[in-house]
Structures are given as C-alpha cells and as structure tokens.
Write a protein that holds these residues in place. Structure first.
Motif, PDB file in Angstrom:
ATOM      1  N   SER A   6       0.754  -1.049   0.024  1.00  0.00           N
ATOM      2  CA  SER A   6       0.021   0.082   0.011  1.00  0.00           C
ATOM      3  C   SER A   6       0.730   1.355  -0.085  1.00  0.00           C
ATOM      4  CB  SER A   6      -0.927   0.038   1.297  1.00  0.00           C
ATOM      5  OG  SER A   6      -1.472   1.141   1.464  1.00  0.00           O
ATOM      6  N   THR A  51       0.526   4.091   1.515  1.00  0.00           N
ATOM      7  CA  THR A  51       0.507   4.628   2.737  1.00  0.00           C
ATOM      8  C   THR A  51       1.607   3.928   3.686  1.00  0.00           C
ATOM      9  OG1 THR A  51      -1.501   3.397   3.489  1.00  0.00           O
ATOM     10  CG2 THR A  51      -1.651   5.788   2.575  1.00  0.00           C
ATOM     11  N   PRO A  81       0.450   8.277  -1.979  1.00  0.00           N
ATOM     12  CA  PRO A  81      -0.939   8.377  -1.627  1.00  0.00           C
ATOM     13  C   PRO A  81      -1.496   9.280  -2.285  1.00  0.00           C
ATOM     14  CG  PRO A  81       0.396   8.494   0.159  1.00  0.00           C
ATOM     15  CD  PRO A  81       1.346   8.449  -0.722  1.00  0.00           C
ATOM     16  N   LYS A  82      -2.883   9.178  -2.708  1.00  0.00           N
ATOM     17  CA  LYS A  82      -3.839   9.921  -3.507  1.00  0.00           C
ATOM     18  C   LYS A  82      -3.497  11.579  -3.460  1.00  0.00           C
ATOM     19  CE  LYS A  82      -8.592  10.841  -5.198  1.00  0.00           C
ATOM     20  NZ  LYS A  82      -9.816  10.428  -5.075  1.00  0.00           N
TER      21      LYS A  82
END
Length: 398
Positions: free
Chosen positions: A2, A4, A131-132
């Motif tokens: 991920s 994050t 992250p976005k």
C-alpha cells in the motif's frame, strides 16, 4: 504494498528513479534530432533515412504501449519496469556500436519498446506508489525528468557530438542508465501482479465520441510538430547556416523555453483554460513554423523563433495530459496506454512523412506539411465540444 505503508524515503526515492529513467528515455529517443547529419554521413544514409530512426522507435512504442497492460498484469510491476530499463540499456549499446543503418534501426526498435512500455505504465505505477494526495506532486517530478532531458540532451549532444563524435554521445548515456538501473533495483518496491487489462478494453475507449475526436486531434497535433522537430538540425545547417556551437545554443534555447512553457501551461490550466489552449496552441506553433521557413535564413530571427517554438512545443503535452484526466478519468490506465500509442504513432508518421518530403522535395515541404497538420488539429478541436466539454459547462478539467 500500500502506498501509505511505504516509507517516505523509499517512496520518493522510487519516484526519483522513475524521473531519471524518463529523462534517459527522452534523451535517448530524441538525441538523433541533434545528431541527424553526422549519423547519416557515418552510416551512408540520407537525412530523411536517418530521420526514420526516430520513426521506427515510435512504431514499436505504439505496439508496446497497447500490449504492455495485458502483459504487465501477469508479473510484478517492479520487474516489468526494470525490464524496460534493461531494454533501453541494450539499445544504447547497439546504437553506439552500429556498423550499418539496419542495426541502428533494430536498436531504435528496442528503444521504442522501452519508451512505450515505461510511459504506458508510469501513471498507474505512481498511483500505486504514493498516497492519492501526493500523486500530482509525484507526476510533476516525473515530468521534470522529461523537461530536463528536453532542455539539455539535444544541445549537449550537438555540441559534444562535434567534438567526440555521435557514437561517444550514446556510449556516454550507458553508465547513466546503469546507475539508474541500480537505483531502481534498490528503491522500487515489489508491486504484485493484478488482473491484466485486455487490449479490447483499451480500444473500446474509442467508441466514446469525445475520445475518438480527441485522439484524432492528438495525432494531427503531434505528427505536425514532429514533421518539423525531427528535421530542425538540417534546416538550421542548410538554411540558417549555423555552426556546431551555434546549433547547440539554439537547441539549448528551445529546451530552456520548454521549462517556461510547462510552467505557463500549468498556470493557465489552473485558470480553467484547457480547451482554448488545446485549440489555439497548434495554430500558434504552425504560425511559428511558417515564420521559421520565411525568416529562418537570419540567425537572430531563427533564434527568436526557436525559443518561441520551444515554449509552445512543451506546453502542448501538458494540456493533453490534463485532457486525459478530464475525458478518461474513470479508466486512466487504459486511457494512458491509448494516449501513449497515439502520440508515438504520430511521432512515427510525422518523422516518416517528413523524411520522404525532405528527400524527395525539400525540408521546407516537411515544415509546410507539419503546419497543415497543426491547422487541421485546431479545426478538429474547435471550441472543445467534440472533446467532451459541454456547451453549458465552464472550461474545467475536473
């Protein structure tokens, strides 16, 4: 992994390695523009034939960009990106040691595969790495690699090529790519395979009317630009009569103007000027190209026009990237592959048709052809309604 959960230091190191890879790809792909004449002379080819070295890389970039998503879905994304870097490395060695024009074309085909594969996966990889909220910043770093290569590769190649020869320029890129490969090995995390995207899904986007019009405009715009860009060196040498040092300075001016063009385009996009820019920038660069034909015999005029040309040239890809987010935000990975394919196909066609015109008629004929394609692009775009802008909506890219 991920985004994050990826440590910040490794995350930005991975993005940095991608930015350097982009810089190396762009430098390798367009270096022949600044070395076209000596390459042609050394391999007993015409300037038009040497220009096909850019076209052939475009052809294989098209094929790879369309096929890479289904293939990449079966493997760790890290390994796929590393493979693209290795392909670039092999191609540079073959280019530098090419004994004939045929081997040069094979080497350029391998480079095209690396360009098409890496670019088609770059946006999706960034989304997976960060992250976005940081995607825009990460993409900005990658495009900075593009800007650096565009600004400095051609003038450095032209200047040093006159001193040490064109082969030494490509040999000089080899250790840089090796360092980049080591950096990627250390920084890139494992990105397990996901379900592959079928090629049919990529082409299905063309069933959307605004996407079909957009891709038509993309192809007209980029083919028009590269019918001129590919043959700037022989034009400046034969029409303007520049020396090697003057040529490198002119190309440096064009590249440095690209930084400003990218920044100005970003500022105007923030003011929601996407569709006017898509419409009018092709006309501006067509006018500059015709002015170069008319006034390019004088060094001062050629220098001013080259700077202006570079300013607009660099702004256009930024605008089309914004349109991609606007028009295909629901399927950005497929849209990215389609966009890369359209741009690379346009580079191939622009360079190929331009080369035929250079050899059979004159360089001016190639510039006139490029200008005509740019005018057609502007006509296809129009006010932007065909590209997905609703008449009642403001010009926003969101």
């Amino acid at each position: 992994m991920s985004p994050t959960l990826l440590p910040a230091k490794q995350m930005w190191s991975a993005i940095g390695s991608m930015a350097l890879c982009v810089a190396m790809l762009i430098a390798s792909e367009f270096m022949p523009v600044s070395l076209l004449t000596p390459i042609a002379a050394d391999l007993n080819a015409t300037d038009g034939m040497a220009g096909q070295a850019i076209s052939i890389s475009g052809l294989f970039a098209v094929l790879t960009s369309l096929l890479i998503a289904p293939i990449a879905g079966r493997y760790d994304r890290r390994h796929v990106l590393l493979a693209m870097t290795v392909l670039m490395l092999v191609s540079l060695v073959l280019i530098a040691s090419a004994a004939n024009f045929s081997l040069l074309m094979v080497a350029r085909a391998l480079l095209g595969m690396a360009v098409g594969g890496f670019w088609a996966l770059s946006t999706a990889t960034v989304i997976q790495l960060v992250p976005k909220a940081m995607v825009a910043r990460a993409l900005g770093m990658i495009y900075m690699g593009n800007a650096v290569a565009t600004a400095f590769a051609a003038p450095i190649g032209a200047y040093l090529g006159a001193i040490v020869g064109w082969r030494a320029i490509f040999w000089g890129l080899v250790p840089l790519v090796l360092l980049n490969l080591v950096w990627q090995l250390r920084a890139m995390p494992s990105m397990p395979p996901k379900a592959g995207i079928p090629v049919s899904r990529v082409f299905a986007l063309l069933k959307r009317r605004h996407v079909a019009f957009g891709m038509t405009a993309v192809m007209l715009t980029f083919s028009g630009m590269f019918a001129t860009f590919t043959y700037l060196r022989p034009f400046l040498e034969t029409r303007t009569g520049v020396s090697a040092s003057q040529l490198s300075l002119l190309l440096l001016g064009l590249g440095l103007a690209g930084f400003l063009g990218t920044k100005l385009a970003s500022k105007l996009l923030e003011k929601e000027k996407l569709f006017p820019m898509l419409r009018w920038l092709p006309l501006v660069i067509a006018a500059l190209t015709l002015s170069l034909v008319w006034l390019g015999g004088r060094l001062e005029s050629a220098a001013a026009l080259m700077i202006a040309w570079g300013l607009v040239f660099s702004a256009i890809p930024v605008c089309w990237s914004a349109w991609l987010a606007h028009a295909m935000g629901d399927d950005a990975e497929s849209g990215g592959g389609l966009m890369v394919a359209a741009i690379q196909l346009s580079i191939m066609l622009g360079g190929a048709v331009g080369g035929l015109l250079v050899d059979q008629i004159t360089i001016v004929a190639s510039f006139l052809f490029g200008s005509a394609m740019l005018v057609l692009a502007s006509m296809v775009i129009g006010p932007g309604f065909r590209l997905g802008r609703h008449p009642a909506q403001p010009e926003t890219i969101d």
